[in-house]
Motif scaffolding. Structure first.
Motif, PDB file in Angstrom:
ATOM      1  N   ARG A   1       0.808  -1.224   0.000  1.00 28.11           N
ATOM      2  CA  ARG A   1       0.000   0.000   0.000  1.00 28.11           C
ATOM      3  C   ARG A   1       0.838   1.269   0.000  1.00 28.11           C
ATOM      4  O   ARG A   1       0.414   2.301  -0.502  1.00 28.11           O
ATOM      5  CB  ARG A   1      -0.917   0.005   1.231  1.00 28.11           C
ATOM      6  N   GLY A   2       2.011   1.220   0.629  1.00 25.69           N
ATOM      7  CA  GLY A   2       2.813   2.432   0.755  1.00 25.69           C
ATOM      8  C   GLY A   2       3.631   2.384   2.033  1.00 25.69           C
ATOM      9  O   GLY A   2       4.312   1.398   2.314  1.00 25.69           O
ATOM     10  N   VAL A   3       3.536   3.421   2.832  1.00 23.69           N
ATOM     11  CA  VAL A   3       4.261   3.484   4.109  1.00 23.69           C
ATOM     12  C   VAL A   3       3.289   3.167   5.241  1.00 23.69           C
ATOM     13  O   VAL A   3       2.271   3.851   5.401  1.00 23.69           O
ATOM     14  CB  VAL A   3       4.896   4.869   4.332  1.00 23.69           C
ATOM     15  N   PHE A   4       3.603   2.130   6.003  1.00 25.20           N
ATOM     16  CA  PHE A   4       2.788   1.742   7.146  1.00 25.20           C
ATOM     17  C   PHE A   4       3.402   2.279   8.433  1.00 25.20           C
ATOM     18  O   PHE A   4       4.623   2.268   8.609  1.00 25.20           O
ATOM     19  CB  PHE A   4       2.702   0.216   7.252  1.00 25.20           C
ATOM     20  N   ALA A   5       2.543   2.753   9.338  1.00 25.81           N
ATOM     21  CA  ALA A   5       2.955   3.070  10.700  1.00 25.81           C
ATOM     22  C   ALA A   5       2.647   1.869  11.577  1.00 25.81           C
ATOM     23  O   ALA A   5       1.504   1.394  11.608  1.00 25.81           O
ATOM     24  CB  ALA A   5       2.211   4.295  11.214  1.00 25.81           C
ATOM     25  N   CYS A   6       3.646   1.343  12.238  1.00 26.78           N
ATOM     26  CA  CYS A   6       3.478   0.204  13.149  1.00 26.78           C
ATOM     27  C   CYS A   6       3.734   0.689  14.569  1.00 26.78           C
ATOM     28  O   CYS A   6       4.855   1.082  14.908  1.00 26.78           O
ATOM     29  CB  CYS A   6       4.428  -0.930  12.779  1.00 26.78           C
ATOM     30  N   ILE A   7       2.695   0.659  15.397  1.00 26.56           N
ATOM     31  CA  ILE A   7       2.757   1.205  16.750  1.00 26.56           C
ATOM     32  C   ILE A   7       2.553   0.050  17.726  1.00 26.56           C
ATOM     33  O   ILE A   7       1.469  -0.523  17.816  1.00 26.56           O
ATOM     34  CB  ILE A   7       1.693   2.296  16.942  1.00 26.56           C
ATOM     35  N   ALA A   8       3.602  -0.291  18.441  1.00 25.67           N
ATOM     36  CA  ALA A   8       3.621  -1.509  19.256  1.00 25.67           C
ATOM     37  C   ALA A   8       3.528  -1.184  20.746  1.00 25.67           C
ATOM     38  O   ALA A   8       3.860  -0.084  21.183  1.00 25.67           O
ATOM     39  CB  ALA A   8       4.894  -2.300  18.971  1.00 25.67           C
ATOM     40  N   PRO A   9       3.106  -2.158  21.556  1.00 25.53           N
ATOM     41  CA  PRO A   9       2.950  -1.963  23.001  1.00 25.53           C
ATOM     42  C   PRO A   9       4.211  -2.359  23.760  1.00 25.53           C
ATOM     43  O   PRO A   9       5.122  -2.989  23.206  1.00 25.53           O
ATOM     44  CB  PRO A   9       1.803  -2.914  23.334  1.00 25.53           C
ATOM     45  N   TRP A  10       4.216  -2.036  25.049  1.00 24.56           N
ATOM     46  CA  TRP A  10       5.364  -2.399  25.877  1.00 24.56           C
ATOM     47  C   TRP A  10       5.276  -3.817  26.429  1.00 24.56           C
ATOM     48  O   TRP A  10       6.282  -4.376  26.872  1.00 24.56           O
ATOM     49  CB  TRP A  10       5.508  -1.425  27.052  1.00 24.56           C
ATOM     50  N   ASN A  11       4.094  -4.433  26.408  1.00 19.00           N
ATOM     51  CA  ASN A  11       3.982  -5.742  27.064  1.00 19.00           C
ATOM     52  C   ASN A  11       4.546  -6.879  26.220  1.00 19.00           C
ATOM     53  O   ASN A  11       4.935  -7.917  26.754  1.00 19.00           O
ATOM     54  CB  ASN A  11       2.537  -6.030  27.479  1.00 19.00           C
ATOM     55  N   PHE A  12       4.584  -6.706  24.891  1.00 18.22           N
ATOM     56  CA  PHE A  12       5.290  -7.640  24.012  1.00 18.22           C
ATOM     57  C   PHE A  12       6.149  -6.803  23.060  1.00 18.22           C
ATOM     58  O   PHE A  12       5.873  -6.722  21.867  1.00 18.22           O
ATOM     59  CB  PHE A  12       4.311  -8.530  23.251  1.00 18.22           C
ATOM     60  N   PRO A  13       7.205  -6.200  23.598  1.00 17.41           N
ATOM     61  CA  PRO A  13       7.936  -5.177  22.843  1.00 17.41           C
ATOM     62  C   PRO A  13       8.816  -5.725  21.729  1.00 17.41           C
ATOM     63  O   PRO A  13       9.291  -4.950  20.901  1.00 17.41           O
ATOM     64  CB  PRO A  13       8.785  -4.504  23.923  1.00 17.41           C
ATOM     65  N   LEU A  14       9.023  -7.031  21.705  1.00  9.05           N
ATOM     66  CA  LEU A  14       9.774  -7.645  20.617  1.00  9.05           C
ATOM     67  C   LEU A  14       8.848  -8.430  19.697  1.00  9.05           C
ATOM     68  O   LEU A  14       8.851  -8.235  18.479  1.00  9.05           O
ATOM     69  CB  LEU A  14      10.867  -8.566  21.162  1.00  9.05           C
ATOM     70  N   ALA A  15       8.021  -9.294  20.259  1.00  8.72           N
ATOM     71  CA  ALA A  15       7.182 -10.180  19.442  1.00  8.72           C
ATOM     72  C   ALA A  15       6.122  -9.410  18.664  1.00  8.72           C
ATOM     73  O   ALA A  15       6.005  -9.553  17.442  1.00  8.72           O
ATOM     74  CB  ALA A  15       6.530 -11.241  20.324  1.00  8.72           C
ATOM     75  N   ILE A  16       5.326  -8.594  19.351  1.00 10.23           N
ATOM     76  CA  ILE A  16       4.298  -7.842  18.636  1.00 10.23           C
ATOM     77  C   ILE A  16       4.935  -6.788  17.737  1.00 10.23           C
ATOM     78  O   ILE A  16       4.491  -6.566  16.606  1.00 10.23           O
ATOM     79  CB  ILE A  16       3.294  -7.212  19.613  1.00 10.23           C
ATOM     80  N   PHE A  17       5.978  -6.158  18.212  1.00 12.44           N
ATOM     81  CA  PHE A  17       6.692  -5.165  17.405  1.00 12.44           C
ATOM     82  C   PHE A  17       7.127  -5.779  16.077  1.00 12.44           C
ATOM     83  O   PHE A  17       6.817  -5.257  14.993  1.00 12.44           O
ATOM     84  CB  PHE A  17       7.893  -4.637  18.191  1.00 12.44           C
ATOM     85  N   LEU A  18       7.817  -6.907  16.136  1.00 10.91           N
ATOM     86  CA  LEU A  18       8.297  -7.526  14.910  1.00 10.91           C
ATOM     87  C   LEU A  18       7.183  -8.216  14.135  1.00 10.91           C
ATOM     88  O   LEU A  18       7.265  -8.341  12.912  1.00 10.91           O
ATOM     89  CB  LEU A  18       9.412  -8.527  15.220  1.00 10.91           C
ATOM     90  N   GLY A  19       6.139  -8.646  14.824  1.00 10.79           N
ATOM     91  CA  GLY A  19       5.005  -9.215  14.107  1.00 10.79           C
ATOM     92  C   GLY A  19       4.375  -8.202  13.177  1.00 10.79           C
ATOM     93  O   GLY A  19       4.119  -8.477  11.995  1.00 10.79           O
ATOM     94  N   GLN A  20       4.118  -7.005  13.695  1.00  9.25           N
ATOM     95  CA  GLN A  20       3.566  -5.943  12.857  1.00  9.25           C
ATOM     96  C   GLN A  20       4.529  -5.575  11.726  1.00  9.25           C
ATOM     97  O   GLN A  20       4.143  -5.500  10.552  1.00  9.25           O
ATOM     98  CB  GLN A  20       3.315  -4.691  13.708  1.00  9.25           C
ATOM     99  N   VAL A  21       5.768  -5.336  12.093  1.00  7.72           N
ATOM    100  CA  VAL A  21       6.761  -4.839  11.137  1.00  7.72           C
ATOM    101  C   VAL A  21       7.022  -5.861  10.036  1.00  7.72           C
ATOM    102  O   VAL A  21       7.063  -5.530   8.842  1.00  7.72           O
ATOM    103  CB  VAL A  21       8.062  -4.472  11.875  1.00  7.72           C
ATOM    104  N   SER A  22       7.216  -7.122  10.419  1.00 12.75           N
ATOM    105  CA  SER A  22       7.547  -8.143   9.423  1.00 12.75           C
ATOM    106  C   SER A  22       6.400  -8.367   8.449  1.00 12.75           C
ATOM    107  O   SER A  22       6.622  -8.561   7.247  1.00 12.75           O
ATOM    108  CB  SER A  22       7.949  -9.450  10.109  1.00 12.75           C
TER     109      SER A  22
END
Length: 449
Positions: A94-115
């Motif tokens: 689509r273009g440029v995505f903003a991925c805004i992640a929480p502190w409770n899963f700061p690696l797994a959810i962060f990379l899940g969104q980003v990947s």
């Protein structure tokens, strides 16, 4: 933002196989640096050692799962049509995505969104929670090492004002967000404020007032084990954590007594100590909010265990409520509410939980198959767990996400998730215009097109 916007055409044109291979390399690098990443999770996110290990493993699973899904799903599909016509469906970033992640899963959810966003052909501006920037920075550095271009993936840090500015930028083509329902609503409004910008997707996974129903046929020992895991592991700081235990009156006394005994065995303390079961909450603000509420409910306490006097430790607590409706918001910590219900009122119990408006997770303990079928049919939740704990969704096996106030879908770690990150485009061609020989359409004309 400008760098990501300019990098998008080249990244979108990068073959899916190349993008997926980068995620596989990222997974390998995460495994290589597992101990370092675990240490950051313990120090920065205050995770216990088992939780930190599970976090790293889940991040690896997300990368590999979305890489495999991209290879299988992000392909051009031939569609049916009449003789003499070719129809093809293709999927595009689509273009440029903003991925805004929480502190409770700061690696797994962060990379899940980003990947997911990256492998679908999008550039990404990733914003971690302000409490956990170090683990996000380490993850982005590994992604760059894995071959994701620096202009394709950017890290920005800061508080809510940074996130607000990010989602209001009209160049943002989509937002993936995990956090509170209130913040998700603010993001949704911000995406619509500018009448001139395109309509873009918001992929939101928010909280829930998650209930577990226990009937008189349940195995009490199993119930207690699963309640302790679901309500108190990770200091209750999981979106899926148990908030409301609904026990049939006939077995309530026995269940609560055994639960009290099991709670007394929990070790509350330093998350870096392997003996610790329950660590501190994320910060002083969370401690103050939770402790203020708990003290206000002191007359309703059924049980509360000891916690260290210094530090942000909220003691695991059971609070009795007179009705399901009395719990009108999520308390994101180790506070478990209990309501009892009389035999014969299960439909009313499910209806009352549905009426709360959330729909993330629910647990059921019953040895009657018909009860399980009835709850599965009536409960408005994204994830129903029967005769097991309510946390620890496995990527690819238990896609995670809710409905109602608990999220927009599609489920993370599931077969439909990547589709939220792409455009669908169809090309329909009349092959008879080339005399019925479709191969002629591939010949470049004299203009060099």
């Amino acid at each position: 933002m400008t760098l990501a916007d300019h990098a998008f055409p080249a990244w979108a044109a990068t073959p899916v196989a190349t993008r997926a291979a980068a995620l596989d390399r990222l997974a390998d690098l995460i495994e290589r640096d597992r101990e370092t990443l675990m240490a950051i999770c313990v120090q920065e996110a205050r995770k216990t050692i088992p939780d930190a290990l599970a976090e790293v493993r889940e991040a690896v699973d997300f990368c590999r799962y979305y890489a495999a899904e991209a290879r299988a799903k992000l392909v051009t599909t031939a569609l049916p049509g009449p003789t003499g016509e070719r129809n093809e469906l293709s999927l595009h970033g689509r273009g440029v995505f903003a991925c805004i992640a929480p502190w409770n899963f700061p690696l797994a959810i962060f990379l899940g969104q980003v990947s997911a966003a990256l492998v679908a052909g999008n550039c990404v501006i990733a914003k971690p929670a302000p409490q956990t920037p170090r683990i996000a920075a380490a993850a982005v550095a590994l992604a760059h090492e894995a071959g994701i271009p620096a202009d394709v993936l950017h890290l920005v840090t800061g508080g809510g004002e940074v996130g607000d500015a990010l989602v209001r930028d009209p160049r943002i083509a989509g937002v993936a967000f995990t956090g509170s329902t209130a913040t998700a609503r603010r993001i949704a409004r911000a995406l619509l404020d500018d009448e001139s910008r395109p309509l873009v997707p918001l992929i939101a996974e928010t909280g829930g007032i998650n209930a577990m129903i226990v009937d008189s046929t349940a195995l009490t020992e199993q119930v207690v084990q699963d309640v302790v895991t679901s309500a108190f592991r990770s200091a209750g700081q999981r979106c899926s954590a148990l908030r409301l235990l609904l026990v049939q009156e006939d077995v309530a006394e026995r269940t609560i007594a055994m639960l009290q005994g099991a709670m007394d065995t929990l070790v509350v303390g330093d998350p870096a100590d392997p003996a610790t079961d329950v660590g501190p909450v994320i910060d002083r603000a969370a401690f103050d909010r939770l402790e203020s509420y708990a003290q206000g409910q002191k007359s309703r306490w059924l049980h509360r265990i000891k916690a260290p006097a210094t530090g942000d430790f909220v003691a695991p607590t059971i609070i009795r409520l007179h009705s399901i409706a009395a719990l009108d918001q999520e308390w994101f910590g180790p506070l478990l509410h209990v309501v009892t219900w009389p035999a014969g009122t299960l439909p009313e119990v499910i209806g009352a939980v549905n009426a709360l408006g959330y729909g993330l997770t629910m647990g059921l303990h019953s040895r009657i198959a018909a009860v399980a079928q009835a709850v599965a049919a009536a409960a408005h939740v994204g994830n129903l767990y029967i005769n097991r704990s309510m946390i620890g969704a496995v990527v690819g096996s238990q896609p995670f996400g809710g409905e109602g106030r608990s999220g927009t879908g599609f489920k993370a770690g599931g077969p439909h998730y990547l589709l939220r990150f792409v455009h669908e485009r169809v090309v329909s061609t009349d092959t008879t215009s080339a005399g019925g020989n479709a191969s002629l359409l591939s010949i470049e004309d004299v203009a060099g097109l």
